[in-house]
Design an enzyme around this catalytic site. Structure first.
Site, PDB file in Angstrom:
ATOM      1  N   HIS A 268      45.167 -20.586  18.617  1.00 40.51           N
ATOM      2  CA  HIS A 268      44.169 -19.874  17.794  1.00 40.51           C
ATOM      3  C   HIS A 268      43.252 -20.929  17.186  1.00 40.51           C
ATOM      4  O   HIS A 268      42.577 -21.644  17.907  1.00 40.51           O
ATOM      5  CB  HIS A 268      44.942 -19.025  16.777  1.00 40.51           C
ATOM      6  CG  HIS A 268      44.141 -18.003  16.049  1.00 40.51           C
ATOM      7  ND1 HIS A 268      42.828 -17.723  16.316  1.00 40.51           N
ATOM      8  CD2 HIS A 268      44.488 -17.152  15.022  1.00 40.51           C
ATOM      9  CE1 HIS A 268      42.401 -16.767  15.499  1.00 40.51           C
ATOM     10  NE2 HIS A 268      43.390 -16.412  14.707  1.00 40.51           N
ATOM     11  N   HIS A 307      39.833 -16.597  26.808  1.00 42.01           N
ATOM     12  CA  HIS A 307      39.805 -15.781  25.608  1.00 42.01           C
ATOM     13  C   HIS A 307      40.377 -14.420  25.945  1.00 42.01           C
ATOM     14  O   HIS A 307      40.136 -13.896  27.028  1.00 42.01           O
ATOM     15  CB  HIS A 307      38.373 -15.624  25.081  1.00 42.01           C
ATOM     16  CG  HIS A 307      38.323 -15.256  23.644  1.00 42.01           C
ATOM     17  ND1 HIS A 307      38.444 -13.960  23.217  1.00 42.01           N
ATOM     18  CD2 HIS A 307      38.208 -16.023  22.542  1.00 42.01           C
ATOM     19  CE1 HIS A 307      38.390 -13.955  21.904  1.00 42.01           C
ATOM     20  NE2 HIS A 307      38.253 -15.180  21.461  1.00 42.01           N
ATOM     21  N   ASP A 363      35.726 -22.896  20.538  1.00 44.74           N
ATOM     22  CA  ASP A 363      36.346 -24.153  20.135  1.00 44.74           C
ATOM     23  C   ASP A 363      36.007 -25.311  21.064  1.00 44.74           C
ATOM     24  O   ASP A 363      36.278 -26.463  20.738  1.00 44.74           O
ATOM     25  CB  ASP A 363      37.869 -23.987  20.068  1.00 44.74           C
ATOM     26  CG  ASP A 363      38.260 -23.149  18.876  1.00 44.74           C
ATOM     27  OD1 ASP A 363      37.572 -23.270  17.850  1.00 44.74           O
ATOM     28  OD2 ASP A 363      39.216 -22.377  18.974  1.00 44.74           O
TER      29      ASP A 363
HETATM   30  N1  CMC Z   1      43.692 -22.932  30.995  1.00 49.61           N
HETATM   31  C1  CMC Z   1      44.311 -22.620  32.152  1.00 49.61           C
HETATM   32  N2  CMC Z   1      44.756 -21.381  32.462  1.00 49.61           N
HETATM   33  C2  CMC Z   1      44.602 -20.431  31.526  1.00 49.61           C
HETATM   34  C3  CMC Z   1      43.974 -20.685  30.294  1.00 49.61           C
HETATM   35  C4  CMC Z   1      43.502 -21.992  30.040  1.00 49.61           C
HETATM   36  N3  CMC Z   1      42.899 -22.306  28.906  1.00 49.61           N
HETATM   37  N4  CMC Z   1      43.942 -19.544  29.556  1.00 49.61           N
HETATM   38  C5  CMC Z   1      44.536 -18.607  30.300  1.00 49.61           C
HETATM   39  N5  CMC Z   1      44.918 -19.137  31.490  1.00 49.61           N
HETATM   40  C6  CMC Z   1      45.545 -18.422  32.581  1.00 49.61           C
HETATM   41  C7  CMC Z   1      47.019 -18.165  32.296  1.00 49.61           C
HETATM   42  O1  CMC Z   1      47.840 -19.220  32.774  1.00 49.61           O
HETATM   43  C8  CMC Z   1      47.258 -16.868  33.029  1.00 49.61           C
HETATM   44  O2  CMC Z   1      47.371 -17.161  34.408  1.00 49.61           O
HETATM   45  P1  CMC Z   1      48.314 -16.276  35.387  1.00 49.61           P
HETATM   46  O3  CMC Z   1      47.832 -14.870  35.227  1.00 49.61           O
HETATM   47  O4  CMC Z   1      48.058 -16.860  36.731  1.00 49.61           O
HETATM   48  O5  CMC Z   1      49.705 -16.480  34.868  1.00 49.61           O
HETATM   49  C9  CMC Z   1      45.932 -16.099  32.834  1.00 49.61           C
HETATM   50  O6  CMC Z   1      44.918 -17.134  32.663  1.00 49.61           O
HETATM   51  C10 CMC Z   1      45.905 -15.168  31.628  1.00 49.61           C
HETATM   52  O7  CMC Z   1      46.334 -15.915  30.498  1.00 49.61           O
HETATM   53  P2  CMC Z   1      47.009 -15.267  29.235  1.00 49.61           P
HETATM   54  O8  CMC Z   1      47.769 -16.311  28.497  1.00 49.61           O
HETATM   55  O9  CMC Z   1      47.738 -14.040  29.646  1.00 49.61           O
HETATM   56  O10 CMC Z   1      45.739 -14.822  28.411  1.00 49.61           O
HETATM   57  P3  CMC Z   1      45.728 -14.458  26.869  1.00 49.61           P
HETATM   58  O11 CMC Z   1      44.665 -13.459  26.683  1.00 49.61           O
HETATM   59  O12 CMC Z   1      47.089 -14.145  26.378  1.00 49.61           O
HETATM   60  O13 CMC Z   1      45.327 -15.871  26.187  1.00 49.61           O
HETATM   61  C11 CMC Z   1      44.180 -17.571  25.082  1.00 49.61           C
HETATM   62  C12 CMC Z   1      44.122 -16.111  25.563  1.00 49.61           C
HETATM   63  C13 CMC Z   1      42.903 -17.871  24.286  1.00 49.61           C
HETATM   64  C14 CMC Z   1      45.375 -17.752  24.141  1.00 49.61           C
HETATM   65  C15 CMC Z   1      44.302 -18.508  26.306  1.00 49.61           C
HETATM   66  O14 CMC Z   1      43.193 -18.368  27.151  1.00 49.61           O
HETATM   67  C16 CMC Z   1      44.502 -19.965  25.917  1.00 49.61           C
HETATM   68  O15 CMC Z   1      45.637 -20.375  25.670  1.00 49.61           O
HETATM   69  N6  CMC Z   1      43.392 -20.784  25.848  1.00 49.61           N
HETATM   70  C17 CMC Z   1      43.511 -22.152  25.423  1.00 49.61           C
HETATM   71  C18 CMC Z   1      43.590 -22.188  23.900  1.00 49.61           C
HETATM   72  C19 CMC Z   1      42.250 -21.899  23.257  1.00 49.61           C
HETATM   73  O16 CMC Z   1      41.220 -22.447  23.643  1.00 49.61           O
HETATM   74  N7  CMC Z   1      42.283 -21.050  22.216  1.00 49.61           N
HETATM   75  C20 CMC Z   1      41.099 -20.723  21.432  1.00 49.61           C
HETATM   76  C21 CMC Z   1      40.713 -19.280  21.563  1.00 49.61           C
HETATM   77  S1  CMC Z   1      39.069 -18.970  20.882  1.00 49.61           S
HETATM   78  C22 CMC Z   1      39.238 -19.172  19.191  1.00 49.61           C
HETATM   79  C23 CMC Z   1      40.219 -18.258  18.553  1.00 49.61           C
HETATM   80  O17 CMC Z   1      40.064 -17.043  18.655  1.00 49.61           O
HETATM   81  O18 CMC Z   1      41.152 -18.767  17.936  1.00 49.61           O
END
Ligand code: CMC
Length: 432
Positions: A268, A307, A363
């Site tokens: 986050h 996201h 971010d």
């Molecule tokens: N790098 C590589 N792969 C990713 C990433 C990433 N940053 N984000 C998601 N994926 C992949 C994930 O491995 C999964 O792949 P598969 O379906 O093949 O297993 C797929 O994309 C869906 O991921 P998810 O974890 O189910 O998606 P989510 O909606 O639960 O997660 C997130 C959203 C923001 C937590 C995630 O994209 C992430 O961890 N990003 C990196 C951390 C980040 O930059 N966070 C800041 C978010 S914006 C500011 C805020 O709101 O805080």
């Protein structure tokens, strides 16, 4: 004739039900009428991580993740970033309308008047170790404020609520600045309201008795735009925390402390810190392709990408990218920006990232701006928490005034053992 209803047939019993569809939603309690027998609790929906569940109706922030749209109270974020400022947007989020000149003046005066806090809180901040994470200090100081303002527990009184809003928005930059100064062993700078919200914050962080000290206007404006962009983002994890904790009718300092704790996590608000560490780890433009291959092979996360809501470009990231160049005019360019640009270029054309709809989020660039402004990396989530408090408080008020809301209490699907009898210690088999 079409009807705004959903027909459900329960194949376990053969019975059919008609459920109302309103605003693209069915109401989960309507599922409770679907029962196997009269004593059955009724059907519930199971949605880990709230992937497809609305927990409230809100008129504060609108996001269309596919079309990259973000609006505060109907105003596009791009227009606000260009023409408005953080404190005006905080007013807009909390009160629902842009202020008149007189209202804005009163609002700013109240907030800037509440930038000071009780000296005992200074003592609390001072008592942390030299290497304490500033988010830990901020969370603790915010929770401690509830003990200084006992009236805040009276959350049903609109005047009391309003006063706490001024206090929280006013005191947060001072807490952040003092947390920073205590760690570097320098004396505190007490607030100077004449410098504006972000100007005063930068002054409290930086001033060292220089004779003609001025905060560069471009830097206070850049920070103000960053604050404005981070002010609200509808039902993200920390905002959902504010609503859940606030629904117990606890005072807003305790609820904001809980929300800040949620924000601290690397998935986050901790992501901007994680982006910077990642860019430093990559080190050079040449090392980018290898790093991206590593992310895919080892199923690691590319921080600052992806996201839950945006399946195309995060509109805040586009605005921040422009702000970065304004900051570099003052601070000089930063070698990490080249690494970031290359990372973005390669990721945006890589099959894995395209397929998973992973684009840079807010971010990705904010960390680079904050580094160029010489903020230590662990201050980054603090710089997210200060403005997000405006959104938390707007959502808190909306939740308190919403007659549909009650104490937040999700259900569970129990998957543990059936009832069994206690086994005396001497009769238990030792673990394998
Ligand atoms: N790098 C590589 N792969 C990713 C990433 C990433 N940053 N984000 C998601 N994926 C992949 C994930 O491995 C999964 O792949 P598969 O379906 O093949 O297993 C797929 O994309 C869906 O991921 P998810 O974890 O189910 O998606 P989510 O909606 O639960 O997660 C997130 C959203 C923001 C937590 C995630 O994209 C992430 O961890 N990003 C990196 C951390 C980040 O930059 N966070 C800041 C978010 S914006 C500011 C805020 O709101 O805080």
């Amino acid at each position: 004739m079409t009807k705004n209803t959903l027909s459900i047939t329960d194949n376990r019993t053969g019975k059919s039900y008609e459920i109302e569809v309103k605003d693209g939603c069915i109401r989960a309690p309507d599922l409770r009428q679907i029962k196997l027998h009269p004593d059955d609790f009724g059907l519930i929906s199971n949605d880990p991580a709230y992937m497809n569940t609305a927990a409230c109706a809100s008129s504060i922030t609108y996001i269309d993740g596919e079309k990259s749209i973000l609006r505060y109270r109907g105003y596009p974020i791009e227009e606000l970033a260009e023409k408005s400022n953080f404190l005006e947007c905080a007013y807009l989020l909390i009160y629902g309308e842009l202020p008149t000149a007189a209202q804005l003046d009163v609002w700013i005066t109240h907030i800037m008047r509440h930038t000071f806090f009780h000296e005992n809180l200074v003592g609390i901040i001072q008592s942390f170790r030299y290497d304490a994470h500033p988010m830990g200090i901020l969370i603790s100081a915010m929770a401690a404020l509830s003990t200084f303002h006992a009236e805040a527990r009276n959350v049903e009184d609109p005047e009391v609520r309003e006063r706490q809003i001024w206090r929280i928005l006013g005191k947060l930059p001072t807490i952040a600045a003092f947390a920073y100064r205590v760690r570097i062993g320098r004396p505190y700078n007490y607030p100077d309201s004449s410098r504006g919200y972000t100007g005063n914050f930068l002054y409290m962080l930086d001033y060292m008795n220089e004779r003609e000290y001025e905060v560069p206007e471009a830097l206070s404006r850049a920070l103000d735009v960053l604050f404005l962009l981070h002010a609200d983002h509808e039902q993200n994890c920390s905002t959902a925390t504010m609503r859940a904790v606030g629904s117990t009718r606890v005072d807003p300092y305790s609820a904001v402390a809980a929300s800040a704790a949620a924000l601290f996590g690397p998935l986050h608000g901790g992501a901007n810190e994680a982006v910077l560490r990642m860019l430093e780890e990559i080190g050079s433009v040449a090392a980018v392709p290898k790093y991206i291959e590593g992310v895919k092979k080892e199923h690691k996360r590319l921080m600052g990408f992806g996201h839950r809501i945006y399946t195309s470009y995060d509109p805040r990231a586009s605005i921040i990218k422009k702000v970065a160049y304004d900051v570099f005019e003052v601070t000089g360019t930063n070698p990490l920006i080249d690494v970031a640009l290359e990372l973005e270029r390669i990721a945006l054309q890589d099959e894995y990232f395209v397929e998973h709809k992973l684009y840079p989020n807010v971010d990705f660039y904010s960390g680079i701006i904050l580094r160029a402004m010489r903020f230590p990396t662990d201050m980054f989530p603090v710089l997210f928490a200060i403005p997000r408090a405006a959104g938390w408080l707007a959502q808190w008020i909306e939740m308190l005034d919403d007659p549909e809301q009650k104490i937040a209490r999700p259900r569970q699907v129990y998957t543990g053992p059936e009832q069994r009898s206690y086994v005396p210690l001497q009769n238990r088999l030792s673990a394998a």
